[in-house]
Design an enzyme around this catalytic site. Structure first.
Site, PDB file in Angstrom:
ATOM      1  N   ASN B 159       0.808  -1.221   0.000  1.00  0.00           N
ATOM      2  CA  ASN B 159       0.000   0.000   0.000  1.00  0.00           C
ATOM      3  C   ASN B 159       0.843   1.274   0.000  1.00  0.00           C
ATOM      4  OD1 ASN B 159       0.556  -1.282   2.598  1.00  0.00           O
ATOM      5  ND2 ASN B 159      -0.324   0.542   3.504  1.00  0.00           N
ATOM      6  N   GLN B 187      -5.007  -4.191  -1.825  1.00  0.00           N
ATOM      7  CA  GLN B 187      -4.631  -3.102  -2.718  1.00  0.00           C
ATOM      8  C   GLN B 187      -4.771  -3.473  -4.187  1.00  0.00           C
ATOM      9  OE1 GLN B 187      -4.126  -0.020  -2.011  1.00  0.00           O
ATOM     10  NE2 GLN B 187      -4.068  -0.198   0.223  1.00  0.00           N
ATOM     11  N   HIS B 209     -13.825  -1.078   0.942  1.00  0.00           N
ATOM     12  CA  HIS B 209     -13.679   0.384   0.949  1.00  0.00           C
ATOM     13  C   HIS B 209     -12.491   0.868   0.115  1.00  0.00           C
ATOM     14  CE1 HIS B 209     -10.306   1.383   3.726  1.00  0.00           C
ATOM     15  NE2 HIS B 209     -10.599   0.233   4.294  1.00  0.00           N
ATOM     16  N   THR B 245     -24.931 -10.915  12.082  1.00  0.00           N
ATOM     17  CA  THR B 245     -25.842 -10.501  11.021  1.00  0.00           C
ATOM     18  C   THR B 245     -25.040  -9.755   9.969  1.00  0.00           C
ATOM     19  OG1 THR B 245     -27.558 -10.250  12.685  1.00  0.00           O
ATOM     20  CG2 THR B 245     -27.997  -9.284  10.518  1.00  0.00           C
ATOM     21  N   CYS B 332      -2.074   7.383  11.019  1.00  0.00           N
ATOM     22  CA  CYS B 332      -1.970   6.900  12.389  1.00  0.00           C
ATOM     23  C   CYS B 332      -3.149   7.425  13.174  1.00  0.00           C
ATOM     24  CB  CYS B 332      -0.684   7.363  13.026  1.00  0.00           C
ATOM     25  SG  CYS B 332      -0.725   9.102  13.419  1.00  0.00           S
TER      26      CYS B 332
END
Lengths: 382, 411
Positions: B159, B187, B209, B245, B332
């Site tokens: 990454n 990635q 995401h 779930t 961070c």
């Protein structure tokens, strides 16, 4: 694909059409305490373009954090500062200054105690971090001013137009004692938005603006030491071997009589009468600490009074005349006492009008004019 | 003039695609619990089935080998802890039969920290070194895969610097010695084509995401018959392999993007052209800039730069104030920006790591945005370097000076 991301950067918004000039930009040092939070809020109100920043000076992941208590720059404090920045809708950054803080504040702090002095770390932080590192950031981020929540005021001298620092309206909270090392060249770039207010007013503003820190306790003591006390701090950061090498004898002044042995000169400060590590029928005070022999001299209170002191490494913000009567503070929240100053090779010799109690090496002697302008200061050396 | 932001931090996360964003209101209607019998569960059940099938088709694996979870961190933890758990009885009674984990030194913290945890439980963790050019030490890998190796874990692409690792080769060596192989391909998804046939691994982690959909949804591919122990036991979801779930909204958004996988190659070419253009311009307009791992195979979208004489943190803040989003190393959360461990593992000095910038492009990145960014970057670097020079003259410079470390790396 949409690329308009909503973020905190302050933009030229629709208001800029009303104010034709470009907004002045201010970098505000935000500790997460009430004072710096209100300082930021007032600047926003006054129409500045504000950027908030906190200095990460210490790794707090290893420390105990108590809710509600300011410890200056603990990660809870950073969250508070960020929360205030969010409410004010200003960008906020955490600037890593750990290495610099360690080198310029923590290490000299430790060294001073090991040399039998009582250090003033807040001055070093101001000298090397707040008014050096942050001034650099101010320039790098194209800001016009650097602001802090200090209780102090900037005034412009009527005669010569120079910028000066004056004590705050709140006598008790006044923090100019810690500001004597500021470079006069940067004073025109400083703002102290709460310096003209008293503390209760500042809290009131925080409440009115709904800042989370309105009811937060003031931080007391040294930010990186916190509640544990400096002797615990020293134990955690200095080897037992070195601490043991500071052991020595308590001797009576002026007789030289050995009263007891002590556990280390770093555990004593001038004027101390409690916790001496010995019992005696008379009240005795620490008069002097000799780091060469590790001797702590104790004696009668009358020996604590001196009317002369050497001040070294002086720094002046505003020049003063030789005959001008100067008010000198020898510790934070000292009322100040009149003294005459004579230049010496290393700084100044101060002669107080009245003898002063417990003048302590490692502390600063800070000079003020009669109308409370911060002239400068230096370090006490007896 | 209104300032629009330019986002160039796609490796950290991606904005929702326009398609996902537009469909969100409908996707929100999929609130039912897929485990229920009634009408409300139908849409959710369908999403689970369809998304799983589409992904399996793309990866050329069986739908039974796909497990949906909360993200790649969970997936990575599941793999490492499953394998350890699986071999524990052998390790206890058979005298440490398979207790070694061979992991690259530049894995994501969710792999490295999980491995560290296993170490505290008695596992032997060996980290594969990497050189300045971003090449893993292949000799080290060959020499350290043995019958004692339980798992080899190497990410598809890093990454931070974007280097792509020779996974199929590594997988083959692992299989020869009977070791399991895990690939964190977070990635890779959306940036380049890959499938399980080309990458003969036993485990693969993916994250939604990073692919223009919502956070909180990840995929774990587990080859049939591979060791697997639940991280989350519970209500039988995902064929009892991952309780809880299901995050149907996350999955539905991800499913929208799965329909666009055919665009990957085209987007990859577009992004590569822009990235190369960016690097060329930067090298031309800014002096003393070094591009990390430039000559090694990299993802098409990533550019990691060292800019001498400029503090990375200050550069980042300056750029953000002007509306440009990039990064320096890993984000961070503690407020303590340490230099990127990946850059340090590559052999950069602390100072070089601190002067680094990571730019990562995405499907939506335009030529205009790159040009605006280059302009801002050039002027900011010039301005900061000039300030630094001024400070030095005054003798007040407090920043670290450094010279490029030229020690033994291939250009």
């Amino acid at each position: 694909m949409s690329n308009n991301i909503n973020h905190q950067s302050t933009l030229q918004d629709s208001n800029s059409s009303i104010k034709p000039q470009k907004k002045k930009k201010v970098l505000v040092a935000m500790s997460g305490g009430v004072d710096s939070s209100v300082a930021a809020a007032l600047l926003v109100e006054q129409g500045y373009e504000v950027v908030g920043a906190t200095m990460q000076v210490w790794d707090y992941s290893s420390c105990e954090i108590t809710e509600g208590n300011g410890t200056c720059c603990s990660s809870l404090d950073v969250d508070d500062a960020r929360s205030v920045a969010d409410r004010l809708d200003i960008p906020f950054y955490v600037l890593n200054c750990e290495a610099k803080f360690k080198a310029s504040v923590i290490d000299p702090f430790i060294q001073a105690y090991l040399n039998g002095q009582t250090p003033l770390p807040c001055v070093n932080c101001n000298t090397y971090l707040k008014f050096d590192h942050l001034v650099k950031k101010m320039k790098e981020l194209e800001c016009d001013y650097l602001a802090t929540g200090h209780y102090a005021q900037i005034i412009q001298n009527e005669e010569n137009g120079s910028y000066q620092i004056k004590t705050s309206e709140d006598d008790w909270k006044d923090q100019t004692y810690f500001l004597f090392t500021i470079d006069p060249a940067i004073v025109p770039h400083l703002l102290f938005p709460v310096g003209h207010l008293k503390k209760p007013e500042v809290r009131k503003i925080a409440e009115e603006k709904n800042l989370v820190v309105a009811k937060k306790k003031d931080s007391t003591g040294i930010c990186f030491v916190g509640e544990r006390g400096y002797d615990t701090f020293l134990k955690e950061n200095v080897s037992q071997e070195i601490l043991n090498s500071k052991k020595g004898l308590l001797k009576r002044y002026p007789s030289g009589e050995v009263m007891a042995s002590h556990e280390g000169i770093h555990l004593y400060t001038i004027g101390q009468s409690k916790g001496l590590g010995m019992t005696y029928h008379e009240k005795l005070f620490v008069l002097k600490i000799d780091p060469l022999t590790n001797t702590v001299w104790v004696g009668d209170e009358k020996y604590l009074f001196y009317d002369e002191v050497d001040v070294v490494e002086p720094h002046l913000i505003t020049q003063f005349n030789d005959n001008e009567p100067i008010q000198v503070k020898i510790r934070y929240q000292h009322k100040g006492s009149e003294a005459s100053l004579t230049k010496t090779e290393f700084g100044y010799k101060l002669k107080f009008k009245e003898p002063q109690r417990a003048i302590t090496p490692g502390q600063a002697a800070v000079f003020y004019s009669q109308d409370k302008v911060l002239l400068g200061g230096g370090w006490i050396k007896i | 003039m209104s300032k629009s932001s330019v986002y160039l931090d796609y490796n950290a996360t991606t904005p929702l695609s326009d398609t996902v964003f537009e469909q969100l209101p409908q996707l929100l209607s999929l609130w039912g619990n897929p485990s229920s019998i009634h009408l409300a569960s139908r849409g959710p059940k369908q999403i689970l089935r369809e998304a799983r099938r589409k992904l399996a088709d793309y990866l050329k694996c069986s739908p039974l080998e796909i497990i949906f979870n909360s993200g790649a961190s969970e997936g990575n933890n599941t793999v490492l802890k499953s394998v350890w758990s699986y071999y524990r009885p052998q390790n206890i009674y058979g005298n440490s039969v398979k207790n070694e984990f061979l992991i690259s030194s530049v894995e994501h913290p969710s792999v490295l920290k999980a491995a560290q945890f296993l170490e505290s439980e008695g596992a032997v963790v060996k980290l594969i070194p990497i050189n300045r050019a971003g090449e893993l030490d292949l000799e080290f890998i060959k020499n350290n895969i043995s019958e004692k190796t339980a798992l080899v874990s190497v990410m598809y692409a890093n990454n931070e610097v974007g280097v792509v690792f020779p996974i199929s080769q590594i997988a083959r060596w692992a299989q020869e010695k009977g070791a399991l192989v895990h690939c964190d391909a977070v990635q890779a998804l959306g940036k380049t084509h890959f499938n399980i046939q080309e990458l003969p691994v036993d485990y693969l982690t993916l994250s939604a995401h990073k692919f223009y959909s919502l956070k909180g949804l990840g995929v774990l591919y587990v080859r049939k018959n591979s060791p697997y122990v639940n991280l989350v036991h519970g209500g039988g979801q995902e064929r009892a392999r991952r309780g809880g779930t299901e995050n149907i909204l996350g999955l539905a958004a991800f499913d929208v993007m799965l329909n666009q996988l055919s665009l990957v190659t085209e987007k990859e070419q577009h992004v590569e052209q822009l990235r190369n253009y960016f690097e060329q311009k930067v090298k031309h307009k800014i002096s003393k800039v070094y591009i990390n791992c430039e000559k090694t195979k990299r993802l098409a979208n990533t550019s990691s730069l060292i800019i001498e004489g400029v503090d990375g943190e200050t550069l980042l803040v300056s750029l953000d104030l002007k509306g440009f989003a990039v990064s320096t190393g890993a984000a961070c959360s503690s407020g303590n920006p340490e230099p990127s461990p990946v850059l340090l593992a590559l052999g950069l000095t602390k100072a070089e790591a601190q002067n680094s910038l990571r730019v990562s492009l995405g499907w939506a990145t335009s030529q205009e945005e790159i040009d605006l960014f280059i302009e801002e970057l050039v002027s900011t670097v010039e301005r900061l370097r000039a300030l630094e020079a001024e400070e030095k003259i005054k003798g007040q410079s407090s920043s670290d000076a450094f010279a490029f470390s030229q020690k033994g790396f291939s250009l």
